[in-house]
Design a protein around this motif. Structure first.
Motif, PDB file in Angstrom:
ATOM      1  N   ARG A  18       4.857  -2.458  -3.010  1.00 21.02           N
ATOM      2  CA  ARG A  18       3.686  -1.193  -3.029  1.00 21.02           C
ATOM      3  C   ARG A  18       3.628  -0.389  -1.610  1.00 21.02           C
ATOM      4  NH1 ARG A  18      -2.744  -0.733  -4.476  1.00 21.02           N
ATOM      5  NH2 ARG A  18      -2.961  -1.293  -2.186  1.00 21.02           N
ATOM      6  N   LEU A  19       3.951   0.805  -2.145  1.00 18.04           N
ATOM      7  CA  LEU A  19       4.153   1.818  -0.924  1.00 18.04           C
ATOM      8  C   LEU A  19       2.695   2.532  -0.968  1.00 18.04           C
ATOM      9  CD1 LEU A  19       7.552   3.571  -1.249  1.00 18.04           C
ATOM     10  CD2 LEU A  19       6.658   1.320   0.031  1.00 18.04           C
ATOM     11  N   SER A  20       2.114   2.857   0.358  1.00 16.74           N
ATOM     12  CA  SER A  20       0.874   3.767   0.274  1.00 16.74           C
ATOM     13  C   SER A  20       1.198   5.136   0.902  1.00 16.74           C
ATOM     14  CB  SER A  20       0.057   3.049   1.028  1.00 16.74           C
ATOM     15  OG  SER A  20      -0.483   1.655   0.244  1.00 16.74           O
ATOM     16  N   CYS A  21       0.478   5.814   0.705  1.00 20.12           N
ATOM     17  CA  CYS A  21       0.410   7.302   1.465  1.00 20.12           C
ATOM     18  C   CYS A  21      -1.059   7.972   1.557  1.00 20.12           C
ATOM     19  CB  CYS A  21       1.350   8.288   0.675  1.00 20.12           C
ATOM     20  SG  CYS A  21       1.476   9.922   1.341  1.00 20.12           S
ATOM     21  N   ALA A  22      -1.260   7.764   2.870  1.00 17.28           N
ATOM     22  CA  ALA A  22      -2.671   8.142   3.377  1.00 17.28           C
ATOM     23  C   ALA A  22      -2.559   9.633   3.420  1.00 17.28           C
ATOM     24  CB  ALA A  22      -3.334   7.538   4.533  1.00 17.28           C
ATOM     25  N   ALA A  23      -3.290  10.585   2.848  1.00 18.81           N
ATOM     26  CA  ALA A  23      -3.302  11.965   3.022  1.00 18.81           C
ATOM     27  C   ALA A  23      -4.640  12.345   3.713  1.00 18.81           C
ATOM     28  CB  ALA A  23      -2.916  12.523   1.577  1.00 18.81           C
ATOM     29  N   ILE A  69       3.245   5.193 -10.030  1.00 22.42           N
ATOM     30  CA  ILE A  69       2.502   6.178  -9.052  1.00 22.42           C
ATOM     31  C   ILE A  69       0.843   6.091  -9.417  1.00 22.42           C
ATOM     32  CG2 ILE A  69       2.897   8.349 -10.130  1.00 22.42           C
ATOM     33  CD1 ILE A  69       3.218   9.616  -7.375  1.00 22.42           C
ATOM     34  N   SER A  70       0.123   5.981  -8.460  1.00 21.25           N
ATOM     35  CA  SER A  70      -1.319   6.403  -8.878  1.00 21.25           C
ATOM     36  C   SER A  70      -2.052   6.822  -7.539  1.00 21.25           C
ATOM     37  CB  SER A  70      -1.968   4.816  -9.187  1.00 21.25           C
ATOM     38  OG  SER A  70      -1.997   3.906  -8.040  1.00 21.25           O
ATOM     39  N   ARG A  71      -3.336   7.207  -7.775  1.00 24.14           N
ATOM     40  CA  ARG A  71      -3.949   7.924  -6.312  1.00 24.14           C
ATOM     41  C   ARG A  71      -5.528   7.242  -6.587  1.00 24.14           C
ATOM     42  NH1 ARG A  71      -6.495   9.684 -10.615  1.00 24.14           N
ATOM     43  NH2 ARG A  71      -7.242  11.662 -10.818  1.00 24.14           N
ATOM     44  N   ASP A  72      -6.062   7.205  -5.292  1.00 26.98           N
ATOM     45  CA  ASP A  72      -7.266   6.608  -5.164  1.00 26.98           C
ATOM     46  C   ASP A  72      -7.988   7.845  -4.221  1.00 26.98           C
ATOM     47  OD1 ASP A  72      -9.820   5.706  -4.046  1.00 26.98           O
ATOM     48  OD2 ASP A  72      -9.072   3.800  -3.946  1.00 26.98           O
ATOM     49  N   SER A  73      -8.793   8.768  -5.037  1.00 23.77           N
ATOM     50  CA  SER A  73      -9.282   9.926  -4.593  1.00 23.77           C
ATOM     51  C   SER A  73     -10.215   9.653  -3.347  1.00 23.77           C
ATOM     52  CB  SER A  73      -9.996  10.573  -5.737  1.00 23.77           C
ATOM     53  OG  SER A  73      -8.933  11.112  -6.733  1.00 23.77           O
ATOM     54  N   ALA A  74     -11.078   8.650  -3.463  1.00 25.48           N
ATOM     55  CA  ALA A  74     -11.956   8.136  -2.570  1.00 25.48           C
ATOM     56  C   ALA A  74     -11.378   8.046  -1.289  1.00 25.48           C
ATOM     57  CB  ALA A  74     -12.905   6.899  -2.857  1.00 25.48           C
ATOM     58  N   LYS A  75     -10.259   7.318  -1.371  1.00 28.34           N
ATOM     59  CA  LYS A  75      -9.355   7.102  -0.168  1.00 28.34           C
ATOM     60  C   LYS A  75      -8.295   7.981   0.316  1.00 28.34           C
ATOM     61  CE  LYS A  75     -10.062   2.044  -0.471  1.00 28.34           C
ATOM     62  NZ  LYS A  75      -9.334   0.617  -0.804  1.00 28.34           N
ATOM     63  N   SER A  76      -8.246   9.112  -0.535  1.00 28.52           N
ATOM     64  CA  SER A  76      -7.088   9.903  -0.283  1.00 28.52           C
ATOM     65  C   SER A  76      -5.901   9.448  -0.095  1.00 28.52           C
ATOM     66  CB  SER A  76      -7.439  10.960   0.918  1.00 28.52           C
ATOM     67  OG  SER A  76      -8.725  11.657   0.607  1.00 28.52           O
ATOM     68  N   THR A  77      -5.555   8.389  -1.041  1.00 31.52           N
ATOM     69  CA  THR A  77      -4.353   7.591  -0.824  1.00 31.52           C
ATOM     70  C   THR A  77      -3.603   7.551  -2.134  1.00 31.52           C
ATOM     71  OG1 THR A  77      -5.321   6.215   1.046  1.00 31.52           O
ATOM     72  CG2 THR A  77      -3.216   5.493  -0.134  1.00 31.52           C
ATOM     73  N   VAL A  78      -2.295   7.790  -2.057  1.00 28.80           N
ATOM     74  CA  VAL A  78      -1.319   7.549  -3.246  1.00 28.80           C
ATOM     75  C   VAL A  78      -0.557   6.413  -3.283  1.00 28.80           C
ATOM     76  CG1 VAL A  78       0.553   8.918  -4.520  1.00 28.80           C
ATOM     77  CG2 VAL A  78      -1.260  10.234  -3.649  1.00 28.80           C
ATOM     78  N   TYR A  79      -0.324   5.864  -4.305  1.00 29.56           N
ATOM     79  CA  TYR A  79       0.495   4.467  -4.137  1.00 29.56           C
ATOM     80  C   TYR A  79       1.607   4.670  -4.946  1.00 29.56           C
ATOM     81  CZ  TYR A  79      -4.190   2.930  -2.509  1.00 29.56           C
ATOM     82  OH  TYR A  79      -5.155   2.642  -1.794  1.00 29.56           O
ATOM     83  N   LEU A  80       2.413   3.865  -4.551  1.00 30.95           N
ATOM     84  CA  LEU A  80       3.724   3.744  -5.604  1.00 30.95           C
ATOM     85  C   LEU A  80       4.107   2.135  -5.550  1.00 30.95           C
ATOM     86  CD1 LEU A  80       5.852   5.209  -6.913  1.00 30.95           C
ATOM     87  CD2 LEU A  80       7.571   5.032  -5.059  1.00 30.95           C
ATOM     88  N   GLN A  81       3.727   1.814  -6.922  1.00 32.36           N
ATOM     89  CA  GLN A  81       4.120   0.233  -7.096  1.00 32.36           C
ATOM     90  C   GLN A  81       5.385   0.261  -7.745  1.00 32.36           C
ATOM     91  OE1 GLN A  81       2.105  -2.389  -6.902  1.00 32.36           O
ATOM     92  NE2 GLN A  81       3.820  -3.533  -7.483  1.00 32.36           N
ATOM     93  N   MET A  82       6.227  -0.526  -7.087  1.00 32.46           N
ATOM     94  CA  MET A  82       7.719  -0.688  -7.518  1.00 32.46           C
ATOM     95  C   MET A  82       7.839  -2.237  -7.779  1.00 32.46           C
ATOM     96  SD  MET A  82       9.452   1.711  -4.406  1.00 32.46           S
ATOM     97  CE  MET A  82       9.009   0.220  -2.941  1.00 32.46           C
ATOM     98  N   ASP A  83       8.385  -2.356  -9.140  1.00 32.98           N
ATOM     99  CA  ASP A  83       8.431  -3.751  -9.536  1.00 32.98           C
ATOM    100  C   ASP A  83       9.852  -3.589 -10.105  1.00 32.98           C
ATOM    101  OD1 ASP A  83       5.418  -3.515 -11.250  1.00 32.98           O
ATOM    102  OD2 ASP A  83       5.758  -4.517  -9.504  1.00 32.98           O
ATOM    103  N   SER A  84      10.510  -4.850 -10.315  1.00 34.37           N
ATOM    104  CA  SER A  84      11.807  -4.894 -10.847  1.00 34.37           C
ATOM    105  C   SER A  84      12.710  -4.401 -10.174  1.00 34.37           C
ATOM    106  CB  SER A  84      12.025  -4.830 -12.388  1.00 34.37           C
ATOM    107  OG  SER A  84      11.088  -5.323 -13.119  1.00 34.37           O
TER     108      SER A  84
END
Length: 121
Positions: A18-23, A69-84
């Motif tokens: 899982r990648l994270s991107c703090a904005a 791909i998803s985002r957590d607005s409260a944390k201003s963070t976007v995620y990339l969950q990579m499976d398989s």
């Protein structure tokens, strides 16, 4: 605007990361957050995108059904969950933001520093 990507590493084929991107630096409503990747000797390519306000997502065909791909607005963070994960997913992954609907990297004005994902076969 500052984007800080993290979460890369070495994983075996079939595994997950899982990648994270703090904005920070602005309000991102009305903007798009994207993940791109660049393998050695290849052009940077679009992976996934999310509309910050609505959560609408788009994916490259090569990752559809495996990445989320998803985002957590409260944390201003976007995620990339990579499976398989596959060996061909090996690349430096970047997060970026744009005010356009484009999936071309040239239209993304702000970029994170990149995080390396290596998938061993």
């Amino acid at each position: 605007v500052q984007l800080q990507a993290s979460g890369g590493g070495l994983v075996q084929a079939g595994g997950s990361l899982r990648l994270s991107c703090a904005a920070s630096g602005r309000t991102f409503n009305g903007y798009f957050m994207g993940w791109f990747r660049q393998a050695p000797g290849k052009e940077r390519e679009f992976v996934a995108r999310i509309t910050w306000s609505s959560g609408t997502t788009n994916y490259a065909d090569s990752v559809k059904g495996r990445f989320t791909i998803s985002r957590d607005s409260a944390k201003s963070t976007v995620y990339l969950q990579m499976d398989s994960l596959k060996s061909e997913d090996t690349a430096v992954y970047y997060c970026a933001t744009t005010s356009t609907t484009s999936t071309w990297y040239g239209n993304y004005a702000y970029w994170g520093q990149g995080t390396l994902v290596t998938v061993s076969s």
